[in-house]
Every structure is written in C-alpha cells, then in structure tokens.
Design a protein around this motif. Sequence first.
Motif, PDB file in Angstrom:
ATOM      1  N   GLY A 132     -47.661 -17.125  37.833  1.00 53.64           N
ATOM      2  CA  GLY A 132     -48.734 -17.295  38.295  1.00 53.64           C
ATOM      3  C   GLY A 132     -49.071 -18.758  39.056  1.00 53.64           C
ATOM      4  O   GLY A 132     -49.441 -18.667  40.177  1.00 53.64           O
ATOM      5  N   SER A 133     -48.151 -19.847  38.528  1.00 56.26           N
ATOM      6  CA  SER A 133     -48.335 -21.080  39.220  1.00 56.26           C
ATOM      7  C   SER A 133     -47.516 -21.281  40.472  1.00 56.26           C
ATOM      8  O   SER A 133     -47.653 -22.037  41.307  1.00 56.26           O
ATOM      9  N   ALA A 134     -46.425 -20.648  40.384  1.00 58.75           N
ATOM     10  CA  ALA A 134     -45.331 -20.833  41.611  1.00 58.75           C
ATOM     11  C   ALA A 134     -45.084 -19.648  42.457  1.00 58.75           C
ATOM     12  O   ALA A 134     -45.116 -19.635  43.602  1.00 58.75           O
ATOM     13  N   GLU A 135     -44.659 -18.687  41.740  1.00 60.17           N
ATOM     14  CA  GLU A 135     -44.003 -17.529  42.361  1.00 60.17           C
ATOM     15  C   GLU A 135     -45.160 -16.898  43.439  1.00 60.17           C
ATOM     16  O   GLU A 135     -44.906 -16.511  44.485  1.00 60.17           O
ATOM     17  N   TYR A 153     -42.225  -8.117  54.509  1.00 58.62           N
ATOM     18  CA  TYR A 153     -42.628  -8.784  53.212  1.00 58.62           C
ATOM     19  C   TYR A 153     -42.028  -8.390  51.845  1.00 58.62           C
ATOM     20  O   TYR A 153     -41.633  -9.104  51.161  1.00 58.62           O
ATOM     21  N   GLU A 154     -41.993  -6.913  51.882  1.00 63.61           N
ATOM     22  CA  GLU A 154     -41.147  -6.133  50.737  1.00 63.61           C
ATOM     23  C   GLU A 154     -39.908  -6.790  50.426  1.00 63.61           C
ATOM     24  O   GLU A 154     -39.494  -7.009  49.307  1.00 63.61           O
ATOM     25  N   GLN A 155     -39.161  -6.923  51.573  1.00 61.43           N
ATOM     26  CA  GLN A 155     -37.764  -7.432  51.812  1.00 61.43           C
ATOM     27  C   GLN A 155     -37.601  -8.703  51.113  1.00 61.43           C
ATOM     28  O   GLN A 155     -36.418  -8.991  50.532  1.00 61.43           O
ATOM     29  N   LEU A 156     -38.547  -9.503  51.422  1.00 63.13           N
ATOM     30  CA  LEU A 156     -38.351 -11.187  51.196  1.00 63.13           C
ATOM     31  C   LEU A 156     -39.189 -11.479  49.846  1.00 63.13           C
ATOM     32  O   LEU A 156     -38.976 -12.685  49.582  1.00 63.13           O
ATOM     33  N   LYS A 157     -39.903 -10.393  49.205  1.00 68.11           N
ATOM     34  CA  LYS A 157     -40.647 -10.885  48.091  1.00 68.11           C
ATOM     35  C   LYS A 157     -39.822 -11.512  46.873  1.00 68.11           C
ATOM     36  O   LYS A 157     -40.072 -12.656  46.491  1.00 68.11           O
ATOM     37  N   LEU A 158     -38.777 -11.170  46.697  1.00 68.96           N
ATOM     38  CA  LEU A 158     -38.033 -11.689  45.409  1.00 68.96           C
ATOM     39  C   LEU A 158     -37.398 -12.830  45.688  1.00 68.96           C
ATOM     40  O   LEU A 158     -37.635 -13.852  44.822  1.00 68.96           O
ATOM     41  N   PRO A 159     -36.659 -13.318  46.966  1.00 69.77           N
ATOM     42  CA  PRO A 159     -36.186 -14.628  47.137  1.00 69.77           C
ATOM     43  C   PRO A 159     -37.533 -15.534  47.147  1.00 69.77           C
ATOM     44  O   PRO A 159     -37.502 -16.670  47.002  1.00 69.77           O
ATOM     45  N   ALA A 160     -38.637 -15.204  47.773  1.00 66.94           N
ATOM     46  CA  ALA A 160     -39.973 -16.089  47.914  1.00 66.94           C
ATOM     47  C   ALA A 160     -40.377 -16.461  46.417  1.00 66.94           C
ATOM     48  O   ALA A 160     -40.553 -17.528  46.029  1.00 66.94           O
ATOM     49  N   CYS A 161     -40.179 -15.558  45.660  1.00 65.67           N
ATOM     50  CA  CYS A 161     -40.456 -15.649  44.105  1.00 65.67           C
ATOM     51  C   CYS A 161     -39.648 -16.897  43.465  1.00 65.67           C
ATOM     52  O   CYS A 161     -39.809 -17.638  42.791  1.00 65.67           O
ATOM     53  N   LYS A 162     -38.247 -16.553  43.875  1.00 60.40           N
ATOM     54  CA  LYS A 162     -36.959 -17.468  43.438  1.00 60.40           C
ATOM     55  C   LYS A 162     -37.460 -18.843  43.969  1.00 60.40           C
ATOM     56  O   LYS A 162     -37.220 -19.845  43.137  1.00 60.40           O
ATOM     57  N   LEU A 163     -37.772 -18.937  45.110  1.00 62.99           N
ATOM     58  CA  LEU A 163     -38.045 -20.208  45.673  1.00 62.99           C
ATOM     59  C   LEU A 163     -39.176 -20.932  44.736  1.00 62.99           C
ATOM     60  O   LEU A 163     -39.076 -22.128  44.553  1.00 62.99           O
ATOM     61  N   GLY A 164     -40.110 -20.383  44.740  1.00 68.42           N
ATOM     62  CA  GLY A 164     -41.282 -21.078  44.076  1.00 68.42           C
ATOM     63  C   GLY A 164     -40.864 -21.254  42.499  1.00 68.42           C
ATOM     64  O   GLY A 164     -41.254 -22.251  42.217  1.00 68.42           O
ATOM     65  N   SER A 165     -40.076 -20.315  41.895  1.00 69.95           N
ATOM     66  CA  SER A 165     -39.701 -20.547  40.655  1.00 69.95           C
ATOM     67  C   SER A 165     -38.784 -21.916  40.679  1.00 69.95           C
ATOM     68  O   SER A 165     -38.891 -22.751  39.623  1.00 69.95           O
ATOM     69  N   ALA A 166     -37.955 -22.172  41.432  1.00 74.36           N
ATOM     70  CA  ALA A 166     -37.011 -23.150  41.656  1.00 74.36           C
ATOM     71  C   ALA A 166     -37.716 -24.423  41.691  1.00 74.36           C
ATOM     72  O   ALA A 166     -37.591 -25.473  40.935  1.00 74.36           O
ATOM     73  N   PHE A 167     -38.849 -24.488  42.649  1.00 74.50           N
ATOM     74  CA  PHE A 167     -39.562 -25.834  42.826  1.00 74.50           C
ATOM     75  C   PHE A 167     -40.282 -26.235  41.471  1.00 74.50           C
ATOM     76  O   PHE A 167     -40.324 -27.553  41.104  1.00 74.50           O
ATOM     77  N   GLN A 168     -41.031 -25.087  40.858  1.00 74.55           N
ATOM     78  CA  GLN A 168     -41.729 -25.316  39.838  1.00 74.55           C
ATOM     79  C   GLN A 168     -40.936 -25.989  38.686  1.00 74.55           C
ATOM     80  O   GLN A 168     -41.248 -26.970  37.834  1.00 74.55           O
TER      81      GLN A 168
END
Length: 281
Positions: A132-135, A153-168
């Motif tokens: 909720g806070s990052a992904e 968008y669907e193809q890139l959703k997982l890596p976008a979530c991973k990037l937000g997760s790493a930053f957080q």
Amino acid sequence: MDALNLYHQTTLACSKLITQKYSTSFSLGIRVMDQKLHSPIYGIYGFVRFADEIVDTFHHKDKKYLLDKFREDTYEAIDQKISMNPVLHAFQIVVHQYGIEKELIDAFLDSMAMDLDFSLYNDSKYKQYIYGSAEVVGLMCLKVFCEGNQEEYEQLKLPACKLGSAFQKVNFLRDIKSDYEERGRVYFPEVDYKNFNRTKKKEIEEDIQKDFDDAYEGIKRLPVGAKIGVKIAYLYYLNLFRKIKKLEPETITLRRVRIPNIKKLSLLLSIYFGSKLGLEE
C-alpha cells in the motif's frame, strides 16, 4: 490560457514545488523524463507526500481525524472533479486522465492508516504495508508511463511493484532509528530494535537486493520517455543501499544514513550523464 486551465496548472505547480522541497533525487529523476510526464508524476508525488506527512509529522494533532478527512476530501475531489485543496485537485486530474483505479488509492490510504495503529509488524502486515505505501505508488506512476497501453502496463506491473518495494525497504533501514525512537515503529518482522544484529541485517539486505534485481528487468523495458528518470531514482537508491550494507547494525541504529547534498547532486548528475551516454548498465 482560460481561467479553468490556469487553476489546473497552478495546482499542478503546487505539487511540483512539494516534490522539489521534499526530494532532491525524485525531482531530478522527474526532470529528465519526457516533458509530458512531469506534471502527472508531480501530481502523484504531492498527494502521497502530504498523506505521509499526516502520519509522520503532526504529532501534536489528531492524526486519525486529519487522515480520515484527507481520505474523504480525496474521494470528493475525484467524484466532483474539483477541489480547492490544490494537492487533491492536481491528483484528481491525474486519476481521471490516466485511469488510476480506486483500489490503488484505497490500498495507499489504508497503509497510511496502519501507521496510526501498528508499532510492530508481522509478516502479513509488513507485506500489506509495503504494497500500500510503496508498490501501488509505483503502479500509479506506471499508469502514467504507459499512457493507456494496458498490455504494456500488465507486463510491467510486477517489476514496478518490486521497485517500490526496494525503495521502501531501503527507507526502513535508513530510518530505523527515527522510526523507532520518534514514532515507536519497527517495520521489519521479527526484528528486535535493541538487539538488531548482522544476521538479521544480512537477511533483510538479501531480500532488498532481490527486489532491486527484479525491478531492473522492468526498467529496461519502460517506455523511452520514462526510462532514464526511473533509472536515476533506481541507481540513487542502489548507491544508498550499498552504503548501508557496509555499515554495522549498531551504526544504523545510532544515526540516520545520509548522502550529503553536494555528493548527492554529483552522484545524480553522473548517473544522468552516464545513462545518456550509455555508460551505465
């Protein structure tokens, strides 16, 4: 420019100012994106930054009331397509223009509410909070980057979530002292702040590294207009992470890890020009 467009542009300029005041790294990352992406990404950042401020900063105020009101005002702005709160007006413009789903907004605001109630996070709550806070913030930005291309968008959703997760998670390590001492929070599951040790730190770092690795595969496939800007943010956080990895656990529980502004600017500029010249992998 007519009066309505002037109001739209003024509110988006407010979100740009918020971004510049709160984050040097993200500001530079946005500036090197395609011009058409600037305003919507500023609009997203202004929204999430101010929600975060409610739960992290205003200790002398009724945070629950402020956050509930912020949530109510957010949905009113989206429903009515107008708000006299410039941050919310700018955000609703982005929501409608790029089709940002209510589920993403709900998840983000729910994670902010968790900061009012939770001090120790188990694995389930930890994952929920990071989503909720990052992904979802990464997913909101991805909506802008893909400009309506749902397949992309669907193809890139997982890596976008991973990037937000790493930053957080890097933020959690960097801020572990202030989160515990000022806010009474320990985000990492099964971590005893007063007995934080090398084993636990290494376990956390391995998890973060995997997020970075998975995220980079997506960055390579981002639309051209967004790629260098996202890469700058990625490499800045990766450098910060590498600095934290070199420190003993007791060091990061005694002081916040910082990159001085002059060094930060030098690093960000070198990343930018290296990327432009094809020197960065």
